[in-house]
Design a protein around this motif. Structure first.
Motif, PDB file in Angstrom:
ATOM      1  N   TYR A 136      -3.412  19.583   1.153  1.00  0.00           N
ATOM      2  CA  TYR A 136      -2.385  19.037   0.255  1.00  0.00           C
ATOM      3  C   TYR A 136      -1.962  20.012  -0.835  1.00  0.00           C
ATOM      4  O   TYR A 136      -2.765  20.821  -1.294  1.00  0.00           O
ATOM      5  CB  TYR A 136      -2.914  17.758  -0.407  1.00  0.00           C
ATOM      6  N   LYS A 169     -12.428   4.806   5.595  1.00  0.00           N
ATOM      7  CA  LYS A 169     -11.731   3.847   4.736  1.00  0.00           C
ATOM      8  C   LYS A 169     -12.452   2.503   4.804  1.00  0.00           C
ATOM      9  O   LYS A 169     -12.664   1.831   3.800  1.00  0.00           O
ATOM     10  CB  LYS A 169     -10.307   3.702   5.269  1.00  0.00           C
ATOM     11  N   TYR A 215       0.874  -1.166   0.000  1.00  0.00           N
ATOM     12  CA  TYR A 215       0.000   0.000   0.000  1.00  0.00           C
ATOM     13  C   TYR A 215       0.919   1.226   0.000  1.00  0.00           C
ATOM     14  O   TYR A 215       1.957   1.245   0.682  1.00  0.00           O
ATOM     15  CB  TYR A 215      -0.888  -0.043   1.256  1.00  0.00           C
TER      16      TYR A 215
HETATM   17  C1  MLT Z   1      -3.531  10.387   2.870  1.00  0.00           C
HETATM   18  O1  MLT Z   1      -2.442  10.799   3.250  1.00  0.00           O
HETATM   19  O2  MLT Z   1      -3.942  10.459   1.715  1.00  0.00           O
HETATM   20  C2  MLT Z   1      -4.388   9.659   3.867  1.00  0.00           C
HETATM   21  O3  MLT Z   1      -4.303  10.219   5.092  1.00  0.00           O
HETATM   22  C3  MLT Z   1      -3.985   8.262   3.980  1.00  0.00           C
HETATM   23  C4  MLT Z   1      -5.095   7.405   4.435  1.00  0.00           C
HETATM   24  O4  MLT Z   1      -6.122   7.903   4.870  1.00  0.00           O
HETATM   25  O5  MLT Z   1      -4.959   6.183   4.312  1.00  0.00           O
END
Ligand code: MLT
Length: 382
Positions: A321, A107, A15
């Motif tokens: 992000y 998730k 992953y």
């Molecule tokens: C991410 O960094 O995209 C998520 O926090 C990772 C995740 O939720 O598995």
């Protein structure tokens, strides 16, 4: 003799975020004197806000007393929290109590919900996007059709059963305008398509015109399932809590989701619920908003730097992000940043083919580390 689900063998070996964690550990093992700044996984760094702490202590007291102790929670969470979520997060949107399912993770919900749908479905997934949608559909043996932009689904009249939408998008941070969402809801209504709407980052939206819930779109309750999480919103990555809305208007999915929940889960942790309940009950949502602003400020600092360098298109951030065009293979760039600057990023190719020459950085580290990272990069990033 046992047989393996062959679909598991079709998954990438690791992953995405496990591979990054492994590379990080290798680096630290080989360079014990060096410091790293991790801007990869979206994981929170601020401690729990005081109303969450207070709520968890209250919950613990209740569980510690004969007269207030309660055992297994209801499979979709306690009404005391469900009522608060509906009254605050969905204030102007009519959602019934039994359409809301509280769980330990988005998730989990977004992957397990596939259990109640048939195999071999055609699913439309954006490229780039959160890799969990792809993995969970590979496991089910579904046929994945990647789309670059959501308009493409309508223009090409894609024949699909499910459309995944992540808004704001993880990793790009892009927001879909209301008009686009209206078009896609109407397309889904016409062709009997289910929409999985992941709004894990809705609390980070700054754009005043943006929608926060898919149910702000007329008739979306007939086609869309919405997923939200407290992980990033309330610093709940160590505690776990999320919720999913499965409207009763979508055939019998609400009943079947309830059935799935009662067989496979015993509801979310009471203490996790009580922490969030305390935030809503005492009107302390501003505490969560302060933390979100802190992370957004970090993200904006990172974004400004790369925007100035012409490596990102977005001027303002609407998610935690930054999506950066590095014009090089994303894993090569990952090692370049790690080995030369001690900065850990997420290689864009982990989010799909369209991320091949991109990296993603997060604003979830501390303010000090974010500034430190910019200082390091300013010295000699190529
Ligand atoms: C991410 O960094 O995209 C998520 O926090 C990772 C995740 O939720 O598995």
């Amino acid at each position: 003799m046992y047989r393996i689900n062959n679909n598991y063998l079709k998954l990438e070996n690791n992953y995405l975020f496990s591979k990054i964690a492994e590379e990080k550990q290798n680096y630290l093992r080989n360079n014990p004197e060096k410091e790293l700044i991790d801007l990869s996984i979206g994981d929170v760094t601020l401690p729990l806000v005081s109303s969450v702490q207070k709520g968890i202590k209250n919950g613990l007291e209740l569980l510690s007393c004969n007269s207030t102790f309660s055992g297994y929670p209801p499979a979709s969470g306690h009404d005391f929290l469900k009522n608060k979520i509906l009254n605050v997060d969905y204030k102007n949107i009519p959602i019934d109590l039994d359409e809301l399912f509280i769980s330990d993770s988005s998730k989990g919900d977004i992957t397990h919900i596939l259990d109640i749908l048939d195999n071999n479905l055609n699913v439309a997934i954006q490229d780039p996007v959160y890799p969990v949608y792809v993995d969970s559909n590979i496991i089910r043996g579904n046929n994945i059709i990647f789309y670059d932009s959501i308009e493409e689904i309508i223009e090409k009249k894609l024949d699909v059963d499910i459309i995944y939408i992540c808004n704001p998008n993880n990793p790009t941070g892009k927001l879909l305008p209301r008009e686009t969402l209206e078009k896609i809801v109407s397309y889904a209504l016409n062709y009997n398509i289910l929409i999985f709407y992941d709004s894990a980052y809705e609390a980070f939206i700054q754009d005043k015109n943006a929608i926060h819930s898919i149910y702000e779109i007329k008739d979306a309750k007939k086609v869309a399932i919405e997923f939200r999480s407290f992980s990033k919103t309330a610093g709940y990555t160590p505690l776990r809590l999320a919720y999913t809305i499965v409207p009763k208007e979508i055939s019998n999915l609400n009943i079947l989701f309830k059935r799935l929940k009662s067989t496979k889960y015993n509801g979310p942790s009471y203490l996790s619920e009580y922490g969030i309940y305390s935030v809503y009950k005492d009107n302390n949502l501003h505490e969560l908003k302060e933390n979100i602003s802190y992370y957004l400020k970090n993200t904006q600092i990172l974004n400004d730097y790369f925007y100035f360098k012409g490596m990102t298109n977005e001027k303002e951030v609407n998610s935690p992000y930054v999506w950066i065009n590095v014009k090089n293979d994303s894993w090569d760039y990952f090692y370049y940043l790690l080995n030369n600057f001690g900065i850990v990023c997420t290689p864009g190719s982990g989010f799909g083919k369209n991320g091949k020459t991109y990296i993603r950085l997060t604003g979830f580290n501390t303010f000090e580390n974010t500034l430190k990272a910019i200082d390091i990069l300013k010295k000699d990033l190529k």
